[in-house]
Design a protein around this motif. Structure first.
Motif, PDB file in Angstrom:
ATOM      1  N   GLU A 296       0.819  -1.217   0.000  1.00  0.00           N
ATOM      2  CA  GLU A 296       0.000   0.000   0.000  1.00  0.00           C
ATOM      3  C   GLU A 296       0.856   1.273   0.000  1.00  0.00           C
ATOM      4  O   GLU A 296       0.624   2.212   0.755  1.00  0.00           O
ATOM      5  N   ASN A 297       1.870   1.261  -0.861  1.00  0.00           N
ATOM      6  CA  ASN A 297       2.722   2.440  -1.073  1.00  0.00           C
ATOM      7  C   ASN A 297       3.416   2.927   0.196  1.00  0.00           C
ATOM      8  O   ASN A 297       3.666   4.126   0.356  1.00  0.00           O
ATOM      9  N   GLY A 298       3.745   2.004   1.085  1.00  0.00           N
ATOM     10  CA  GLY A 298       4.472   2.367   2.298  1.00  0.00           C
ATOM     11  C   GLY A 298       3.647   2.366   3.558  1.00  0.00           C
ATOM     12  O   GLY A 298       4.183   2.616   4.652  1.00  0.00           O
ATOM     13  N   ALA A 299       2.359   2.071   3.460  1.00  0.00           N
ATOM     14  CA  ALA A 299       1.489   2.102   4.638  1.00  0.00           C
ATOM     15  C   ALA A 299       1.661   0.885   5.541  1.00  0.00           C
ATOM     16  O   ALA A 299       1.311   0.940   6.722  1.00  0.00           O
ATOM     17  N   VAL A 300       2.173  -0.222   5.002  1.00  0.00           N
ATOM     18  CA  VAL A 300       2.377  -1.444   5.780  1.00  0.00           C
ATOM     19  C   VAL A 300       3.767  -1.987   5.453  1.00  0.00           C
ATOM     20  O   VAL A 300       4.133  -2.118   4.281  1.00  0.00           O
ATOM     21  N   VAL A 301       4.541  -2.310   6.489  1.00  0.00           N
ATOM     22  CA  VAL A 301       5.840  -2.965   6.329  1.00  0.00           C
ATOM     23  C   VAL A 301       5.778  -4.279   7.081  1.00  0.00           C
ATOM     24  O   VAL A 301       5.394  -4.311   8.268  1.00  0.00           O
ATOM     25  N   GLY A 302       6.130  -5.367   6.408  1.00  0.00           N
ATOM     26  CA  GLY A 302       6.111  -6.690   7.022  1.00  0.00           C
ATOM     27  C   GLY A 302       7.506  -7.258   7.131  1.00  0.00           C
ATOM     28  O   GLY A 302       8.291  -7.188   6.183  1.00  0.00           O
ATOM     29  N   LEU A 303       7.818  -7.841   8.293  1.00  0.00           N
ATOM     30  CA  LEU A 303       9.141  -8.406   8.536  1.00  0.00           C
ATOM     31  C   LEU A 303       9.042  -9.886   8.858  1.00  0.00           C
ATOM     32  O   LEU A 303       8.276 -10.286   9.746  1.00  0.00           O
ATOM     33  N   PRO A 304       9.831 -10.735   8.188  1.00  0.00           N
ATOM     34  CA  PRO A 304       9.951 -12.130   8.611  1.00  0.00           C
ATOM     35  C   PRO A 304      10.816 -12.212   9.866  1.00  0.00           C
ATOM     36  O   PRO A 304      11.410 -11.205  10.301  1.00  0.00           O
ATOM     37  N   ALA A 305      10.908 -13.413  10.438  1.00  0.00           N
ATOM     38  CA  ALA A 305      11.583 -13.574  11.730  1.00  0.00           C
ATOM     39  C   ALA A 305      13.020 -13.065  11.705  1.00  0.00           C
ATOM     40  O   ALA A 305      13.491 -12.456  12.679  1.00  0.00           O
ATOM     41  N   GLU A 306      13.737 -13.290  10.593  1.00  0.00           N
ATOM     42  CA  GLU A 306      15.153 -12.931  10.534  1.00  0.00           C
ATOM     43  C   GLU A 306      15.391 -11.424  10.599  1.00  0.00           C
ATOM     44  O   GLU A 306      16.515 -10.980  10.836  1.00  0.00           O
ATOM     45  N   TRP A 307      14.362 -10.628  10.362  1.00  0.00           N
ATOM     46  CA  TRP A 307      14.507  -9.169  10.348  1.00  0.00           C
ATOM     47  C   TRP A 307      13.973  -8.516  11.616  1.00  0.00           C
ATOM     48  O   TRP A 307      13.938  -7.292  11.711  1.00  0.00           O
ATOM     49  N   ARG A 308      13.534  -9.307  12.590  1.00  0.00           N
ATOM     50  CA  ARG A 308      12.966  -8.732  13.803  1.00  0.00           C
ATOM     51  C   ARG A 308      14.057  -8.358  14.802  1.00  0.00           C
ATOM     52  O   ARG A 308      15.152  -8.925  14.806  1.00  0.00           O
ATOM     53  N   ARG A 309      13.693  -7.414  15.675  1.00  0.00           N
ATOM     54  CA  ARG A 309      14.552  -7.023  16.785  1.00  0.00           C
ATOM     55  C   ARG A 309      13.758  -7.115  18.080  1.00  0.00           C
ATOM     56  O   ARG A 309      12.528  -7.013  18.066  1.00  0.00           O
ATOM     57  N   PRO A 310      14.458  -7.283  19.227  1.00  0.00           N
ATOM     58  CA  PRO A 310      13.751  -7.241  20.508  1.00  0.00           C
ATOM     59  C   PRO A 310      13.009  -5.917  20.654  1.00  0.00           C
ATOM     60  O   PRO A 310      13.509  -4.857  20.289  1.00  0.00           O
ATOM     61  N   GLY A 311      11.805  -5.993  21.174  1.00  0.00           N
ATOM     62  CA  GLY A 311      10.994  -4.793  21.320  1.00  0.00           C
ATOM     63  C   GLY A 311      10.030  -4.554  20.181  1.00  0.00           C
ATOM     64  O   GLY A 311       9.175  -3.672  20.267  1.00  0.00           O
ATOM     65  N   ASP A 312      10.159  -5.324  19.094  1.00  0.00           N
ATOM     66  CA  ASP A 312       9.196  -5.207  17.998  1.00  0.00           C
ATOM     67  C   ASP A 312       7.832  -5.713  18.442  1.00  0.00           C
ATOM     68  O   ASP A 312       7.725  -6.501  19.394  1.00  0.00           O
ATOM     69  N   PRO A 313       6.764  -5.298  17.767  1.00  0.00           N
ATOM     70  CA  PRO A 313       5.443  -5.864  18.077  1.00  0.00           C
ATOM     71  C   PRO A 313       5.456  -7.382  17.909  1.00  0.00           C
ATOM     72  O   PRO A 313       6.236  -7.917  17.119  1.00  0.00           O
ATOM     73  N   PRO A 314       4.614  -8.092  18.650  1.00  0.00           N
ATOM     74  CA  PRO A 314       4.578  -9.549  18.500  1.00  0.00           C
ATOM     75  C   PRO A 314       4.141  -9.936  17.097  1.00  0.00           C
ATOM     76  O   PRO A 314       3.370  -9.222  16.454  1.00  0.00           O
ATOM     77  N   PRO A 315       4.646 -11.076  16.602  1.00  0.00           N
ATOM     78  CA  PRO A 315       4.282 -11.497  15.244  1.00  0.00           C
ATOM     79  C   PRO A 315       2.816 -11.872  15.128  1.00  0.00           C
ATOM     80  O   PRO A 315       2.173 -12.263  16.109  1.00  0.00           O
ATOM     81  N   GLU A 316       2.308 -11.746  13.906  1.00  0.00           N
ATOM     82  CA  GLU A 316       0.948 -12.168  13.600  1.00  0.00           C
ATOM     83  C   GLU A 316       0.897 -13.698  13.513  1.00  0.00           C
ATOM     84  O   GLU A 316       1.912 -14.388  13.658  1.00  0.00           O
ATOM     85  N   SER A 317      -0.284 -14.231  13.246  1.00  0.00           N
ATOM     86  CA  SER A 317      -0.443 -15.683  13.182  1.00  0.00           C
ATOM     87  C   SER A 317       0.379 -16.311  12.057  1.00  0.00           C
ATOM     88  O   SER A 317       0.731 -17.486  12.119  1.00  0.00           O
ATOM     89  N   ASP A 318       0.714 -15.523  11.026  1.00  0.00           N
ATOM     90  CA  ASP A 318       1.523 -16.047   9.934  1.00  0.00           C
ATOM     91  C   ASP A 318       3.018 -15.881  10.179  1.00  0.00           C
ATOM     92  O   ASP A 318       3.836 -16.156   9.302  1.00  0.00           O
ATOM     93  N   GLY A 319       3.386 -15.416  11.385  1.00  0.00           N
ATOM     94  CA  GLY A 319       4.795 -15.276  11.739  1.00  0.00           C
ATOM     95  C   GLY A 319       5.415 -13.956  11.356  1.00  0.00           C
ATOM     96  O   GLY A 319       6.594 -13.718  11.651  1.00  0.00           O
ATOM     97  N   LEU A 320       4.666 -13.071  10.715  1.00  0.00           N
ATOM     98  CA  LEU A 320       5.188 -11.787  10.268  1.00  0.00           C
ATOM     99  C   LEU A 320       4.948 -10.705  11.317  1.00  0.00           C
ATOM    100  O   LEU A 320       3.897 -10.669  11.961  1.00  0.00           O
TER     101      LEU A 320
END
Length: 282
Positions: free
Chosen positions: A70-94
């Motif tokens: 959506e032109n920058g409105a949503v950014v999704g990160l897989p597990a390898e790109w997460r850092r401590p303090g990030d929001p908890p992952p969704e049911s699909d792991g993102l």
């Protein structure tokens, strides 16, 4: 991440990696495999919704790289790109970041502004699946996924261009971002593709302690921020007549449109220096 990528390839989809008319990406398949073998990360940066991209990420074998929708409105990160303090992952792991404004709030603002200005606006998300399919050339099920907006609203403008320019100024004066894709005008909060690209490049630096090389590919006005946020850029010949003029010194303009142009641009930059040199290997 088992092997940190040296090159981040940020790519638009419609009209770039995907053909504008039939959404075919087969001409790019060999290069997608080659980039994967090199360990490079291909990161979709698109106006499509997360629901649409979920299908494409599987088809393109990009489940392990980040994405921007959506032109920058949503950014999704897989597990390898997460850092401590990030929001908890969704049911699909993102893990999802939504830096803009929710789509339902945008719709309410747009309806209010359109009524106030007498502007002939329709929201793509409020069309029927059949109407959306007729406009996009997508099957109705895919068109339904395209209507599942989270942080943007594509518009259909039923007036003339001067009227649109006036309404556009009203939207921007109300704190909204307006851009053009190959088919629709899009309205978001204070987000764009370039901000998302820079955020992901910074996240890579935080994770790995060094900068990655960056290459961007796109064809439309909404890709300008993307093309201006990377080291090297490819402006793919568009299937539209909209002006696109990135402020980017390291820019290659392709002669071919769609996925053939995507391949042309990659080959210009990646074969120019040789694949090993470009990817940071000795």
């Amino acid at each position: 991440m088992e092997r940190a990528p040296r090159l981040l390839v940020f790519t638009d989809l419609d009209g770039s990696l995907l053909d504008h008319h039939d959404y075919d990406w087969s001409p790019a398949a060999p290069w997608l495999r080659r980039l994967a073998a090199r360990g490079d990360a291909v990161i979709p940066v698109t106006s499509k919704t997360r629901a649409e991209l979920a299908v494409l990420r599987r088809q393109l074998h990009l489940e392990h790289t980040p994405f921007v929708t959506e032109n920058g409105a949503v950014v999704g990160l897989p597990a390898e790109w997460r850092r401590p303090g990030d929001p908890p992952p969704e049911s699909d792991g993102l893990t999802l970041f939504t830096p803009g404004e929710p789509a339902d709030a945008l719709a309410a603002r747009l309806h209010a502004l359109a009524a106030e200005q007498g502007a002939p606006v329709r929201l793509f998300s409020e069309l029927s699946d059949d109407e959306a399919a007729a406009l996009t050339g997508l099957p109705p099920a895919d068109a339904a996924r395209a209507r599942q907006r989270e942080g943007s609203q594509p518009l259909l403008w039923d007036g003339d261009e001067p009227g649109w320019q006036r309404f556009c100024k009203v939207l921007e004066g109300d704190g909204l971002t307006v851009t053009r894709g190959g088919r629709f005008r899009h309205v978001m909060g204070r987000v764009d593709k370039g901000r998302a690209v820079r955020w992901l490049a910074a996240r890579y630096r935080e994770l790995h302690g060094r900068d990655a090389r960056t290459l961007g590919l796109g064809d439309g006005p909404n890709d300008l921020p993307l093309l201006e946020a990377v080291e090297r850029a490819v402006l793919i010949r568009g299937a539209h007549d909209l002006p696109v003029a990135p402020r980017q010194d390291a820019l290659y303009r392709t002669g071919q449109p769609g996925p053939r142009g995507w391949v042309e641009g990659l080959e210009h930059w990646l074969l120019k220096d040789g694949p090993d040199k470009e990817n940071g290997h000795e």
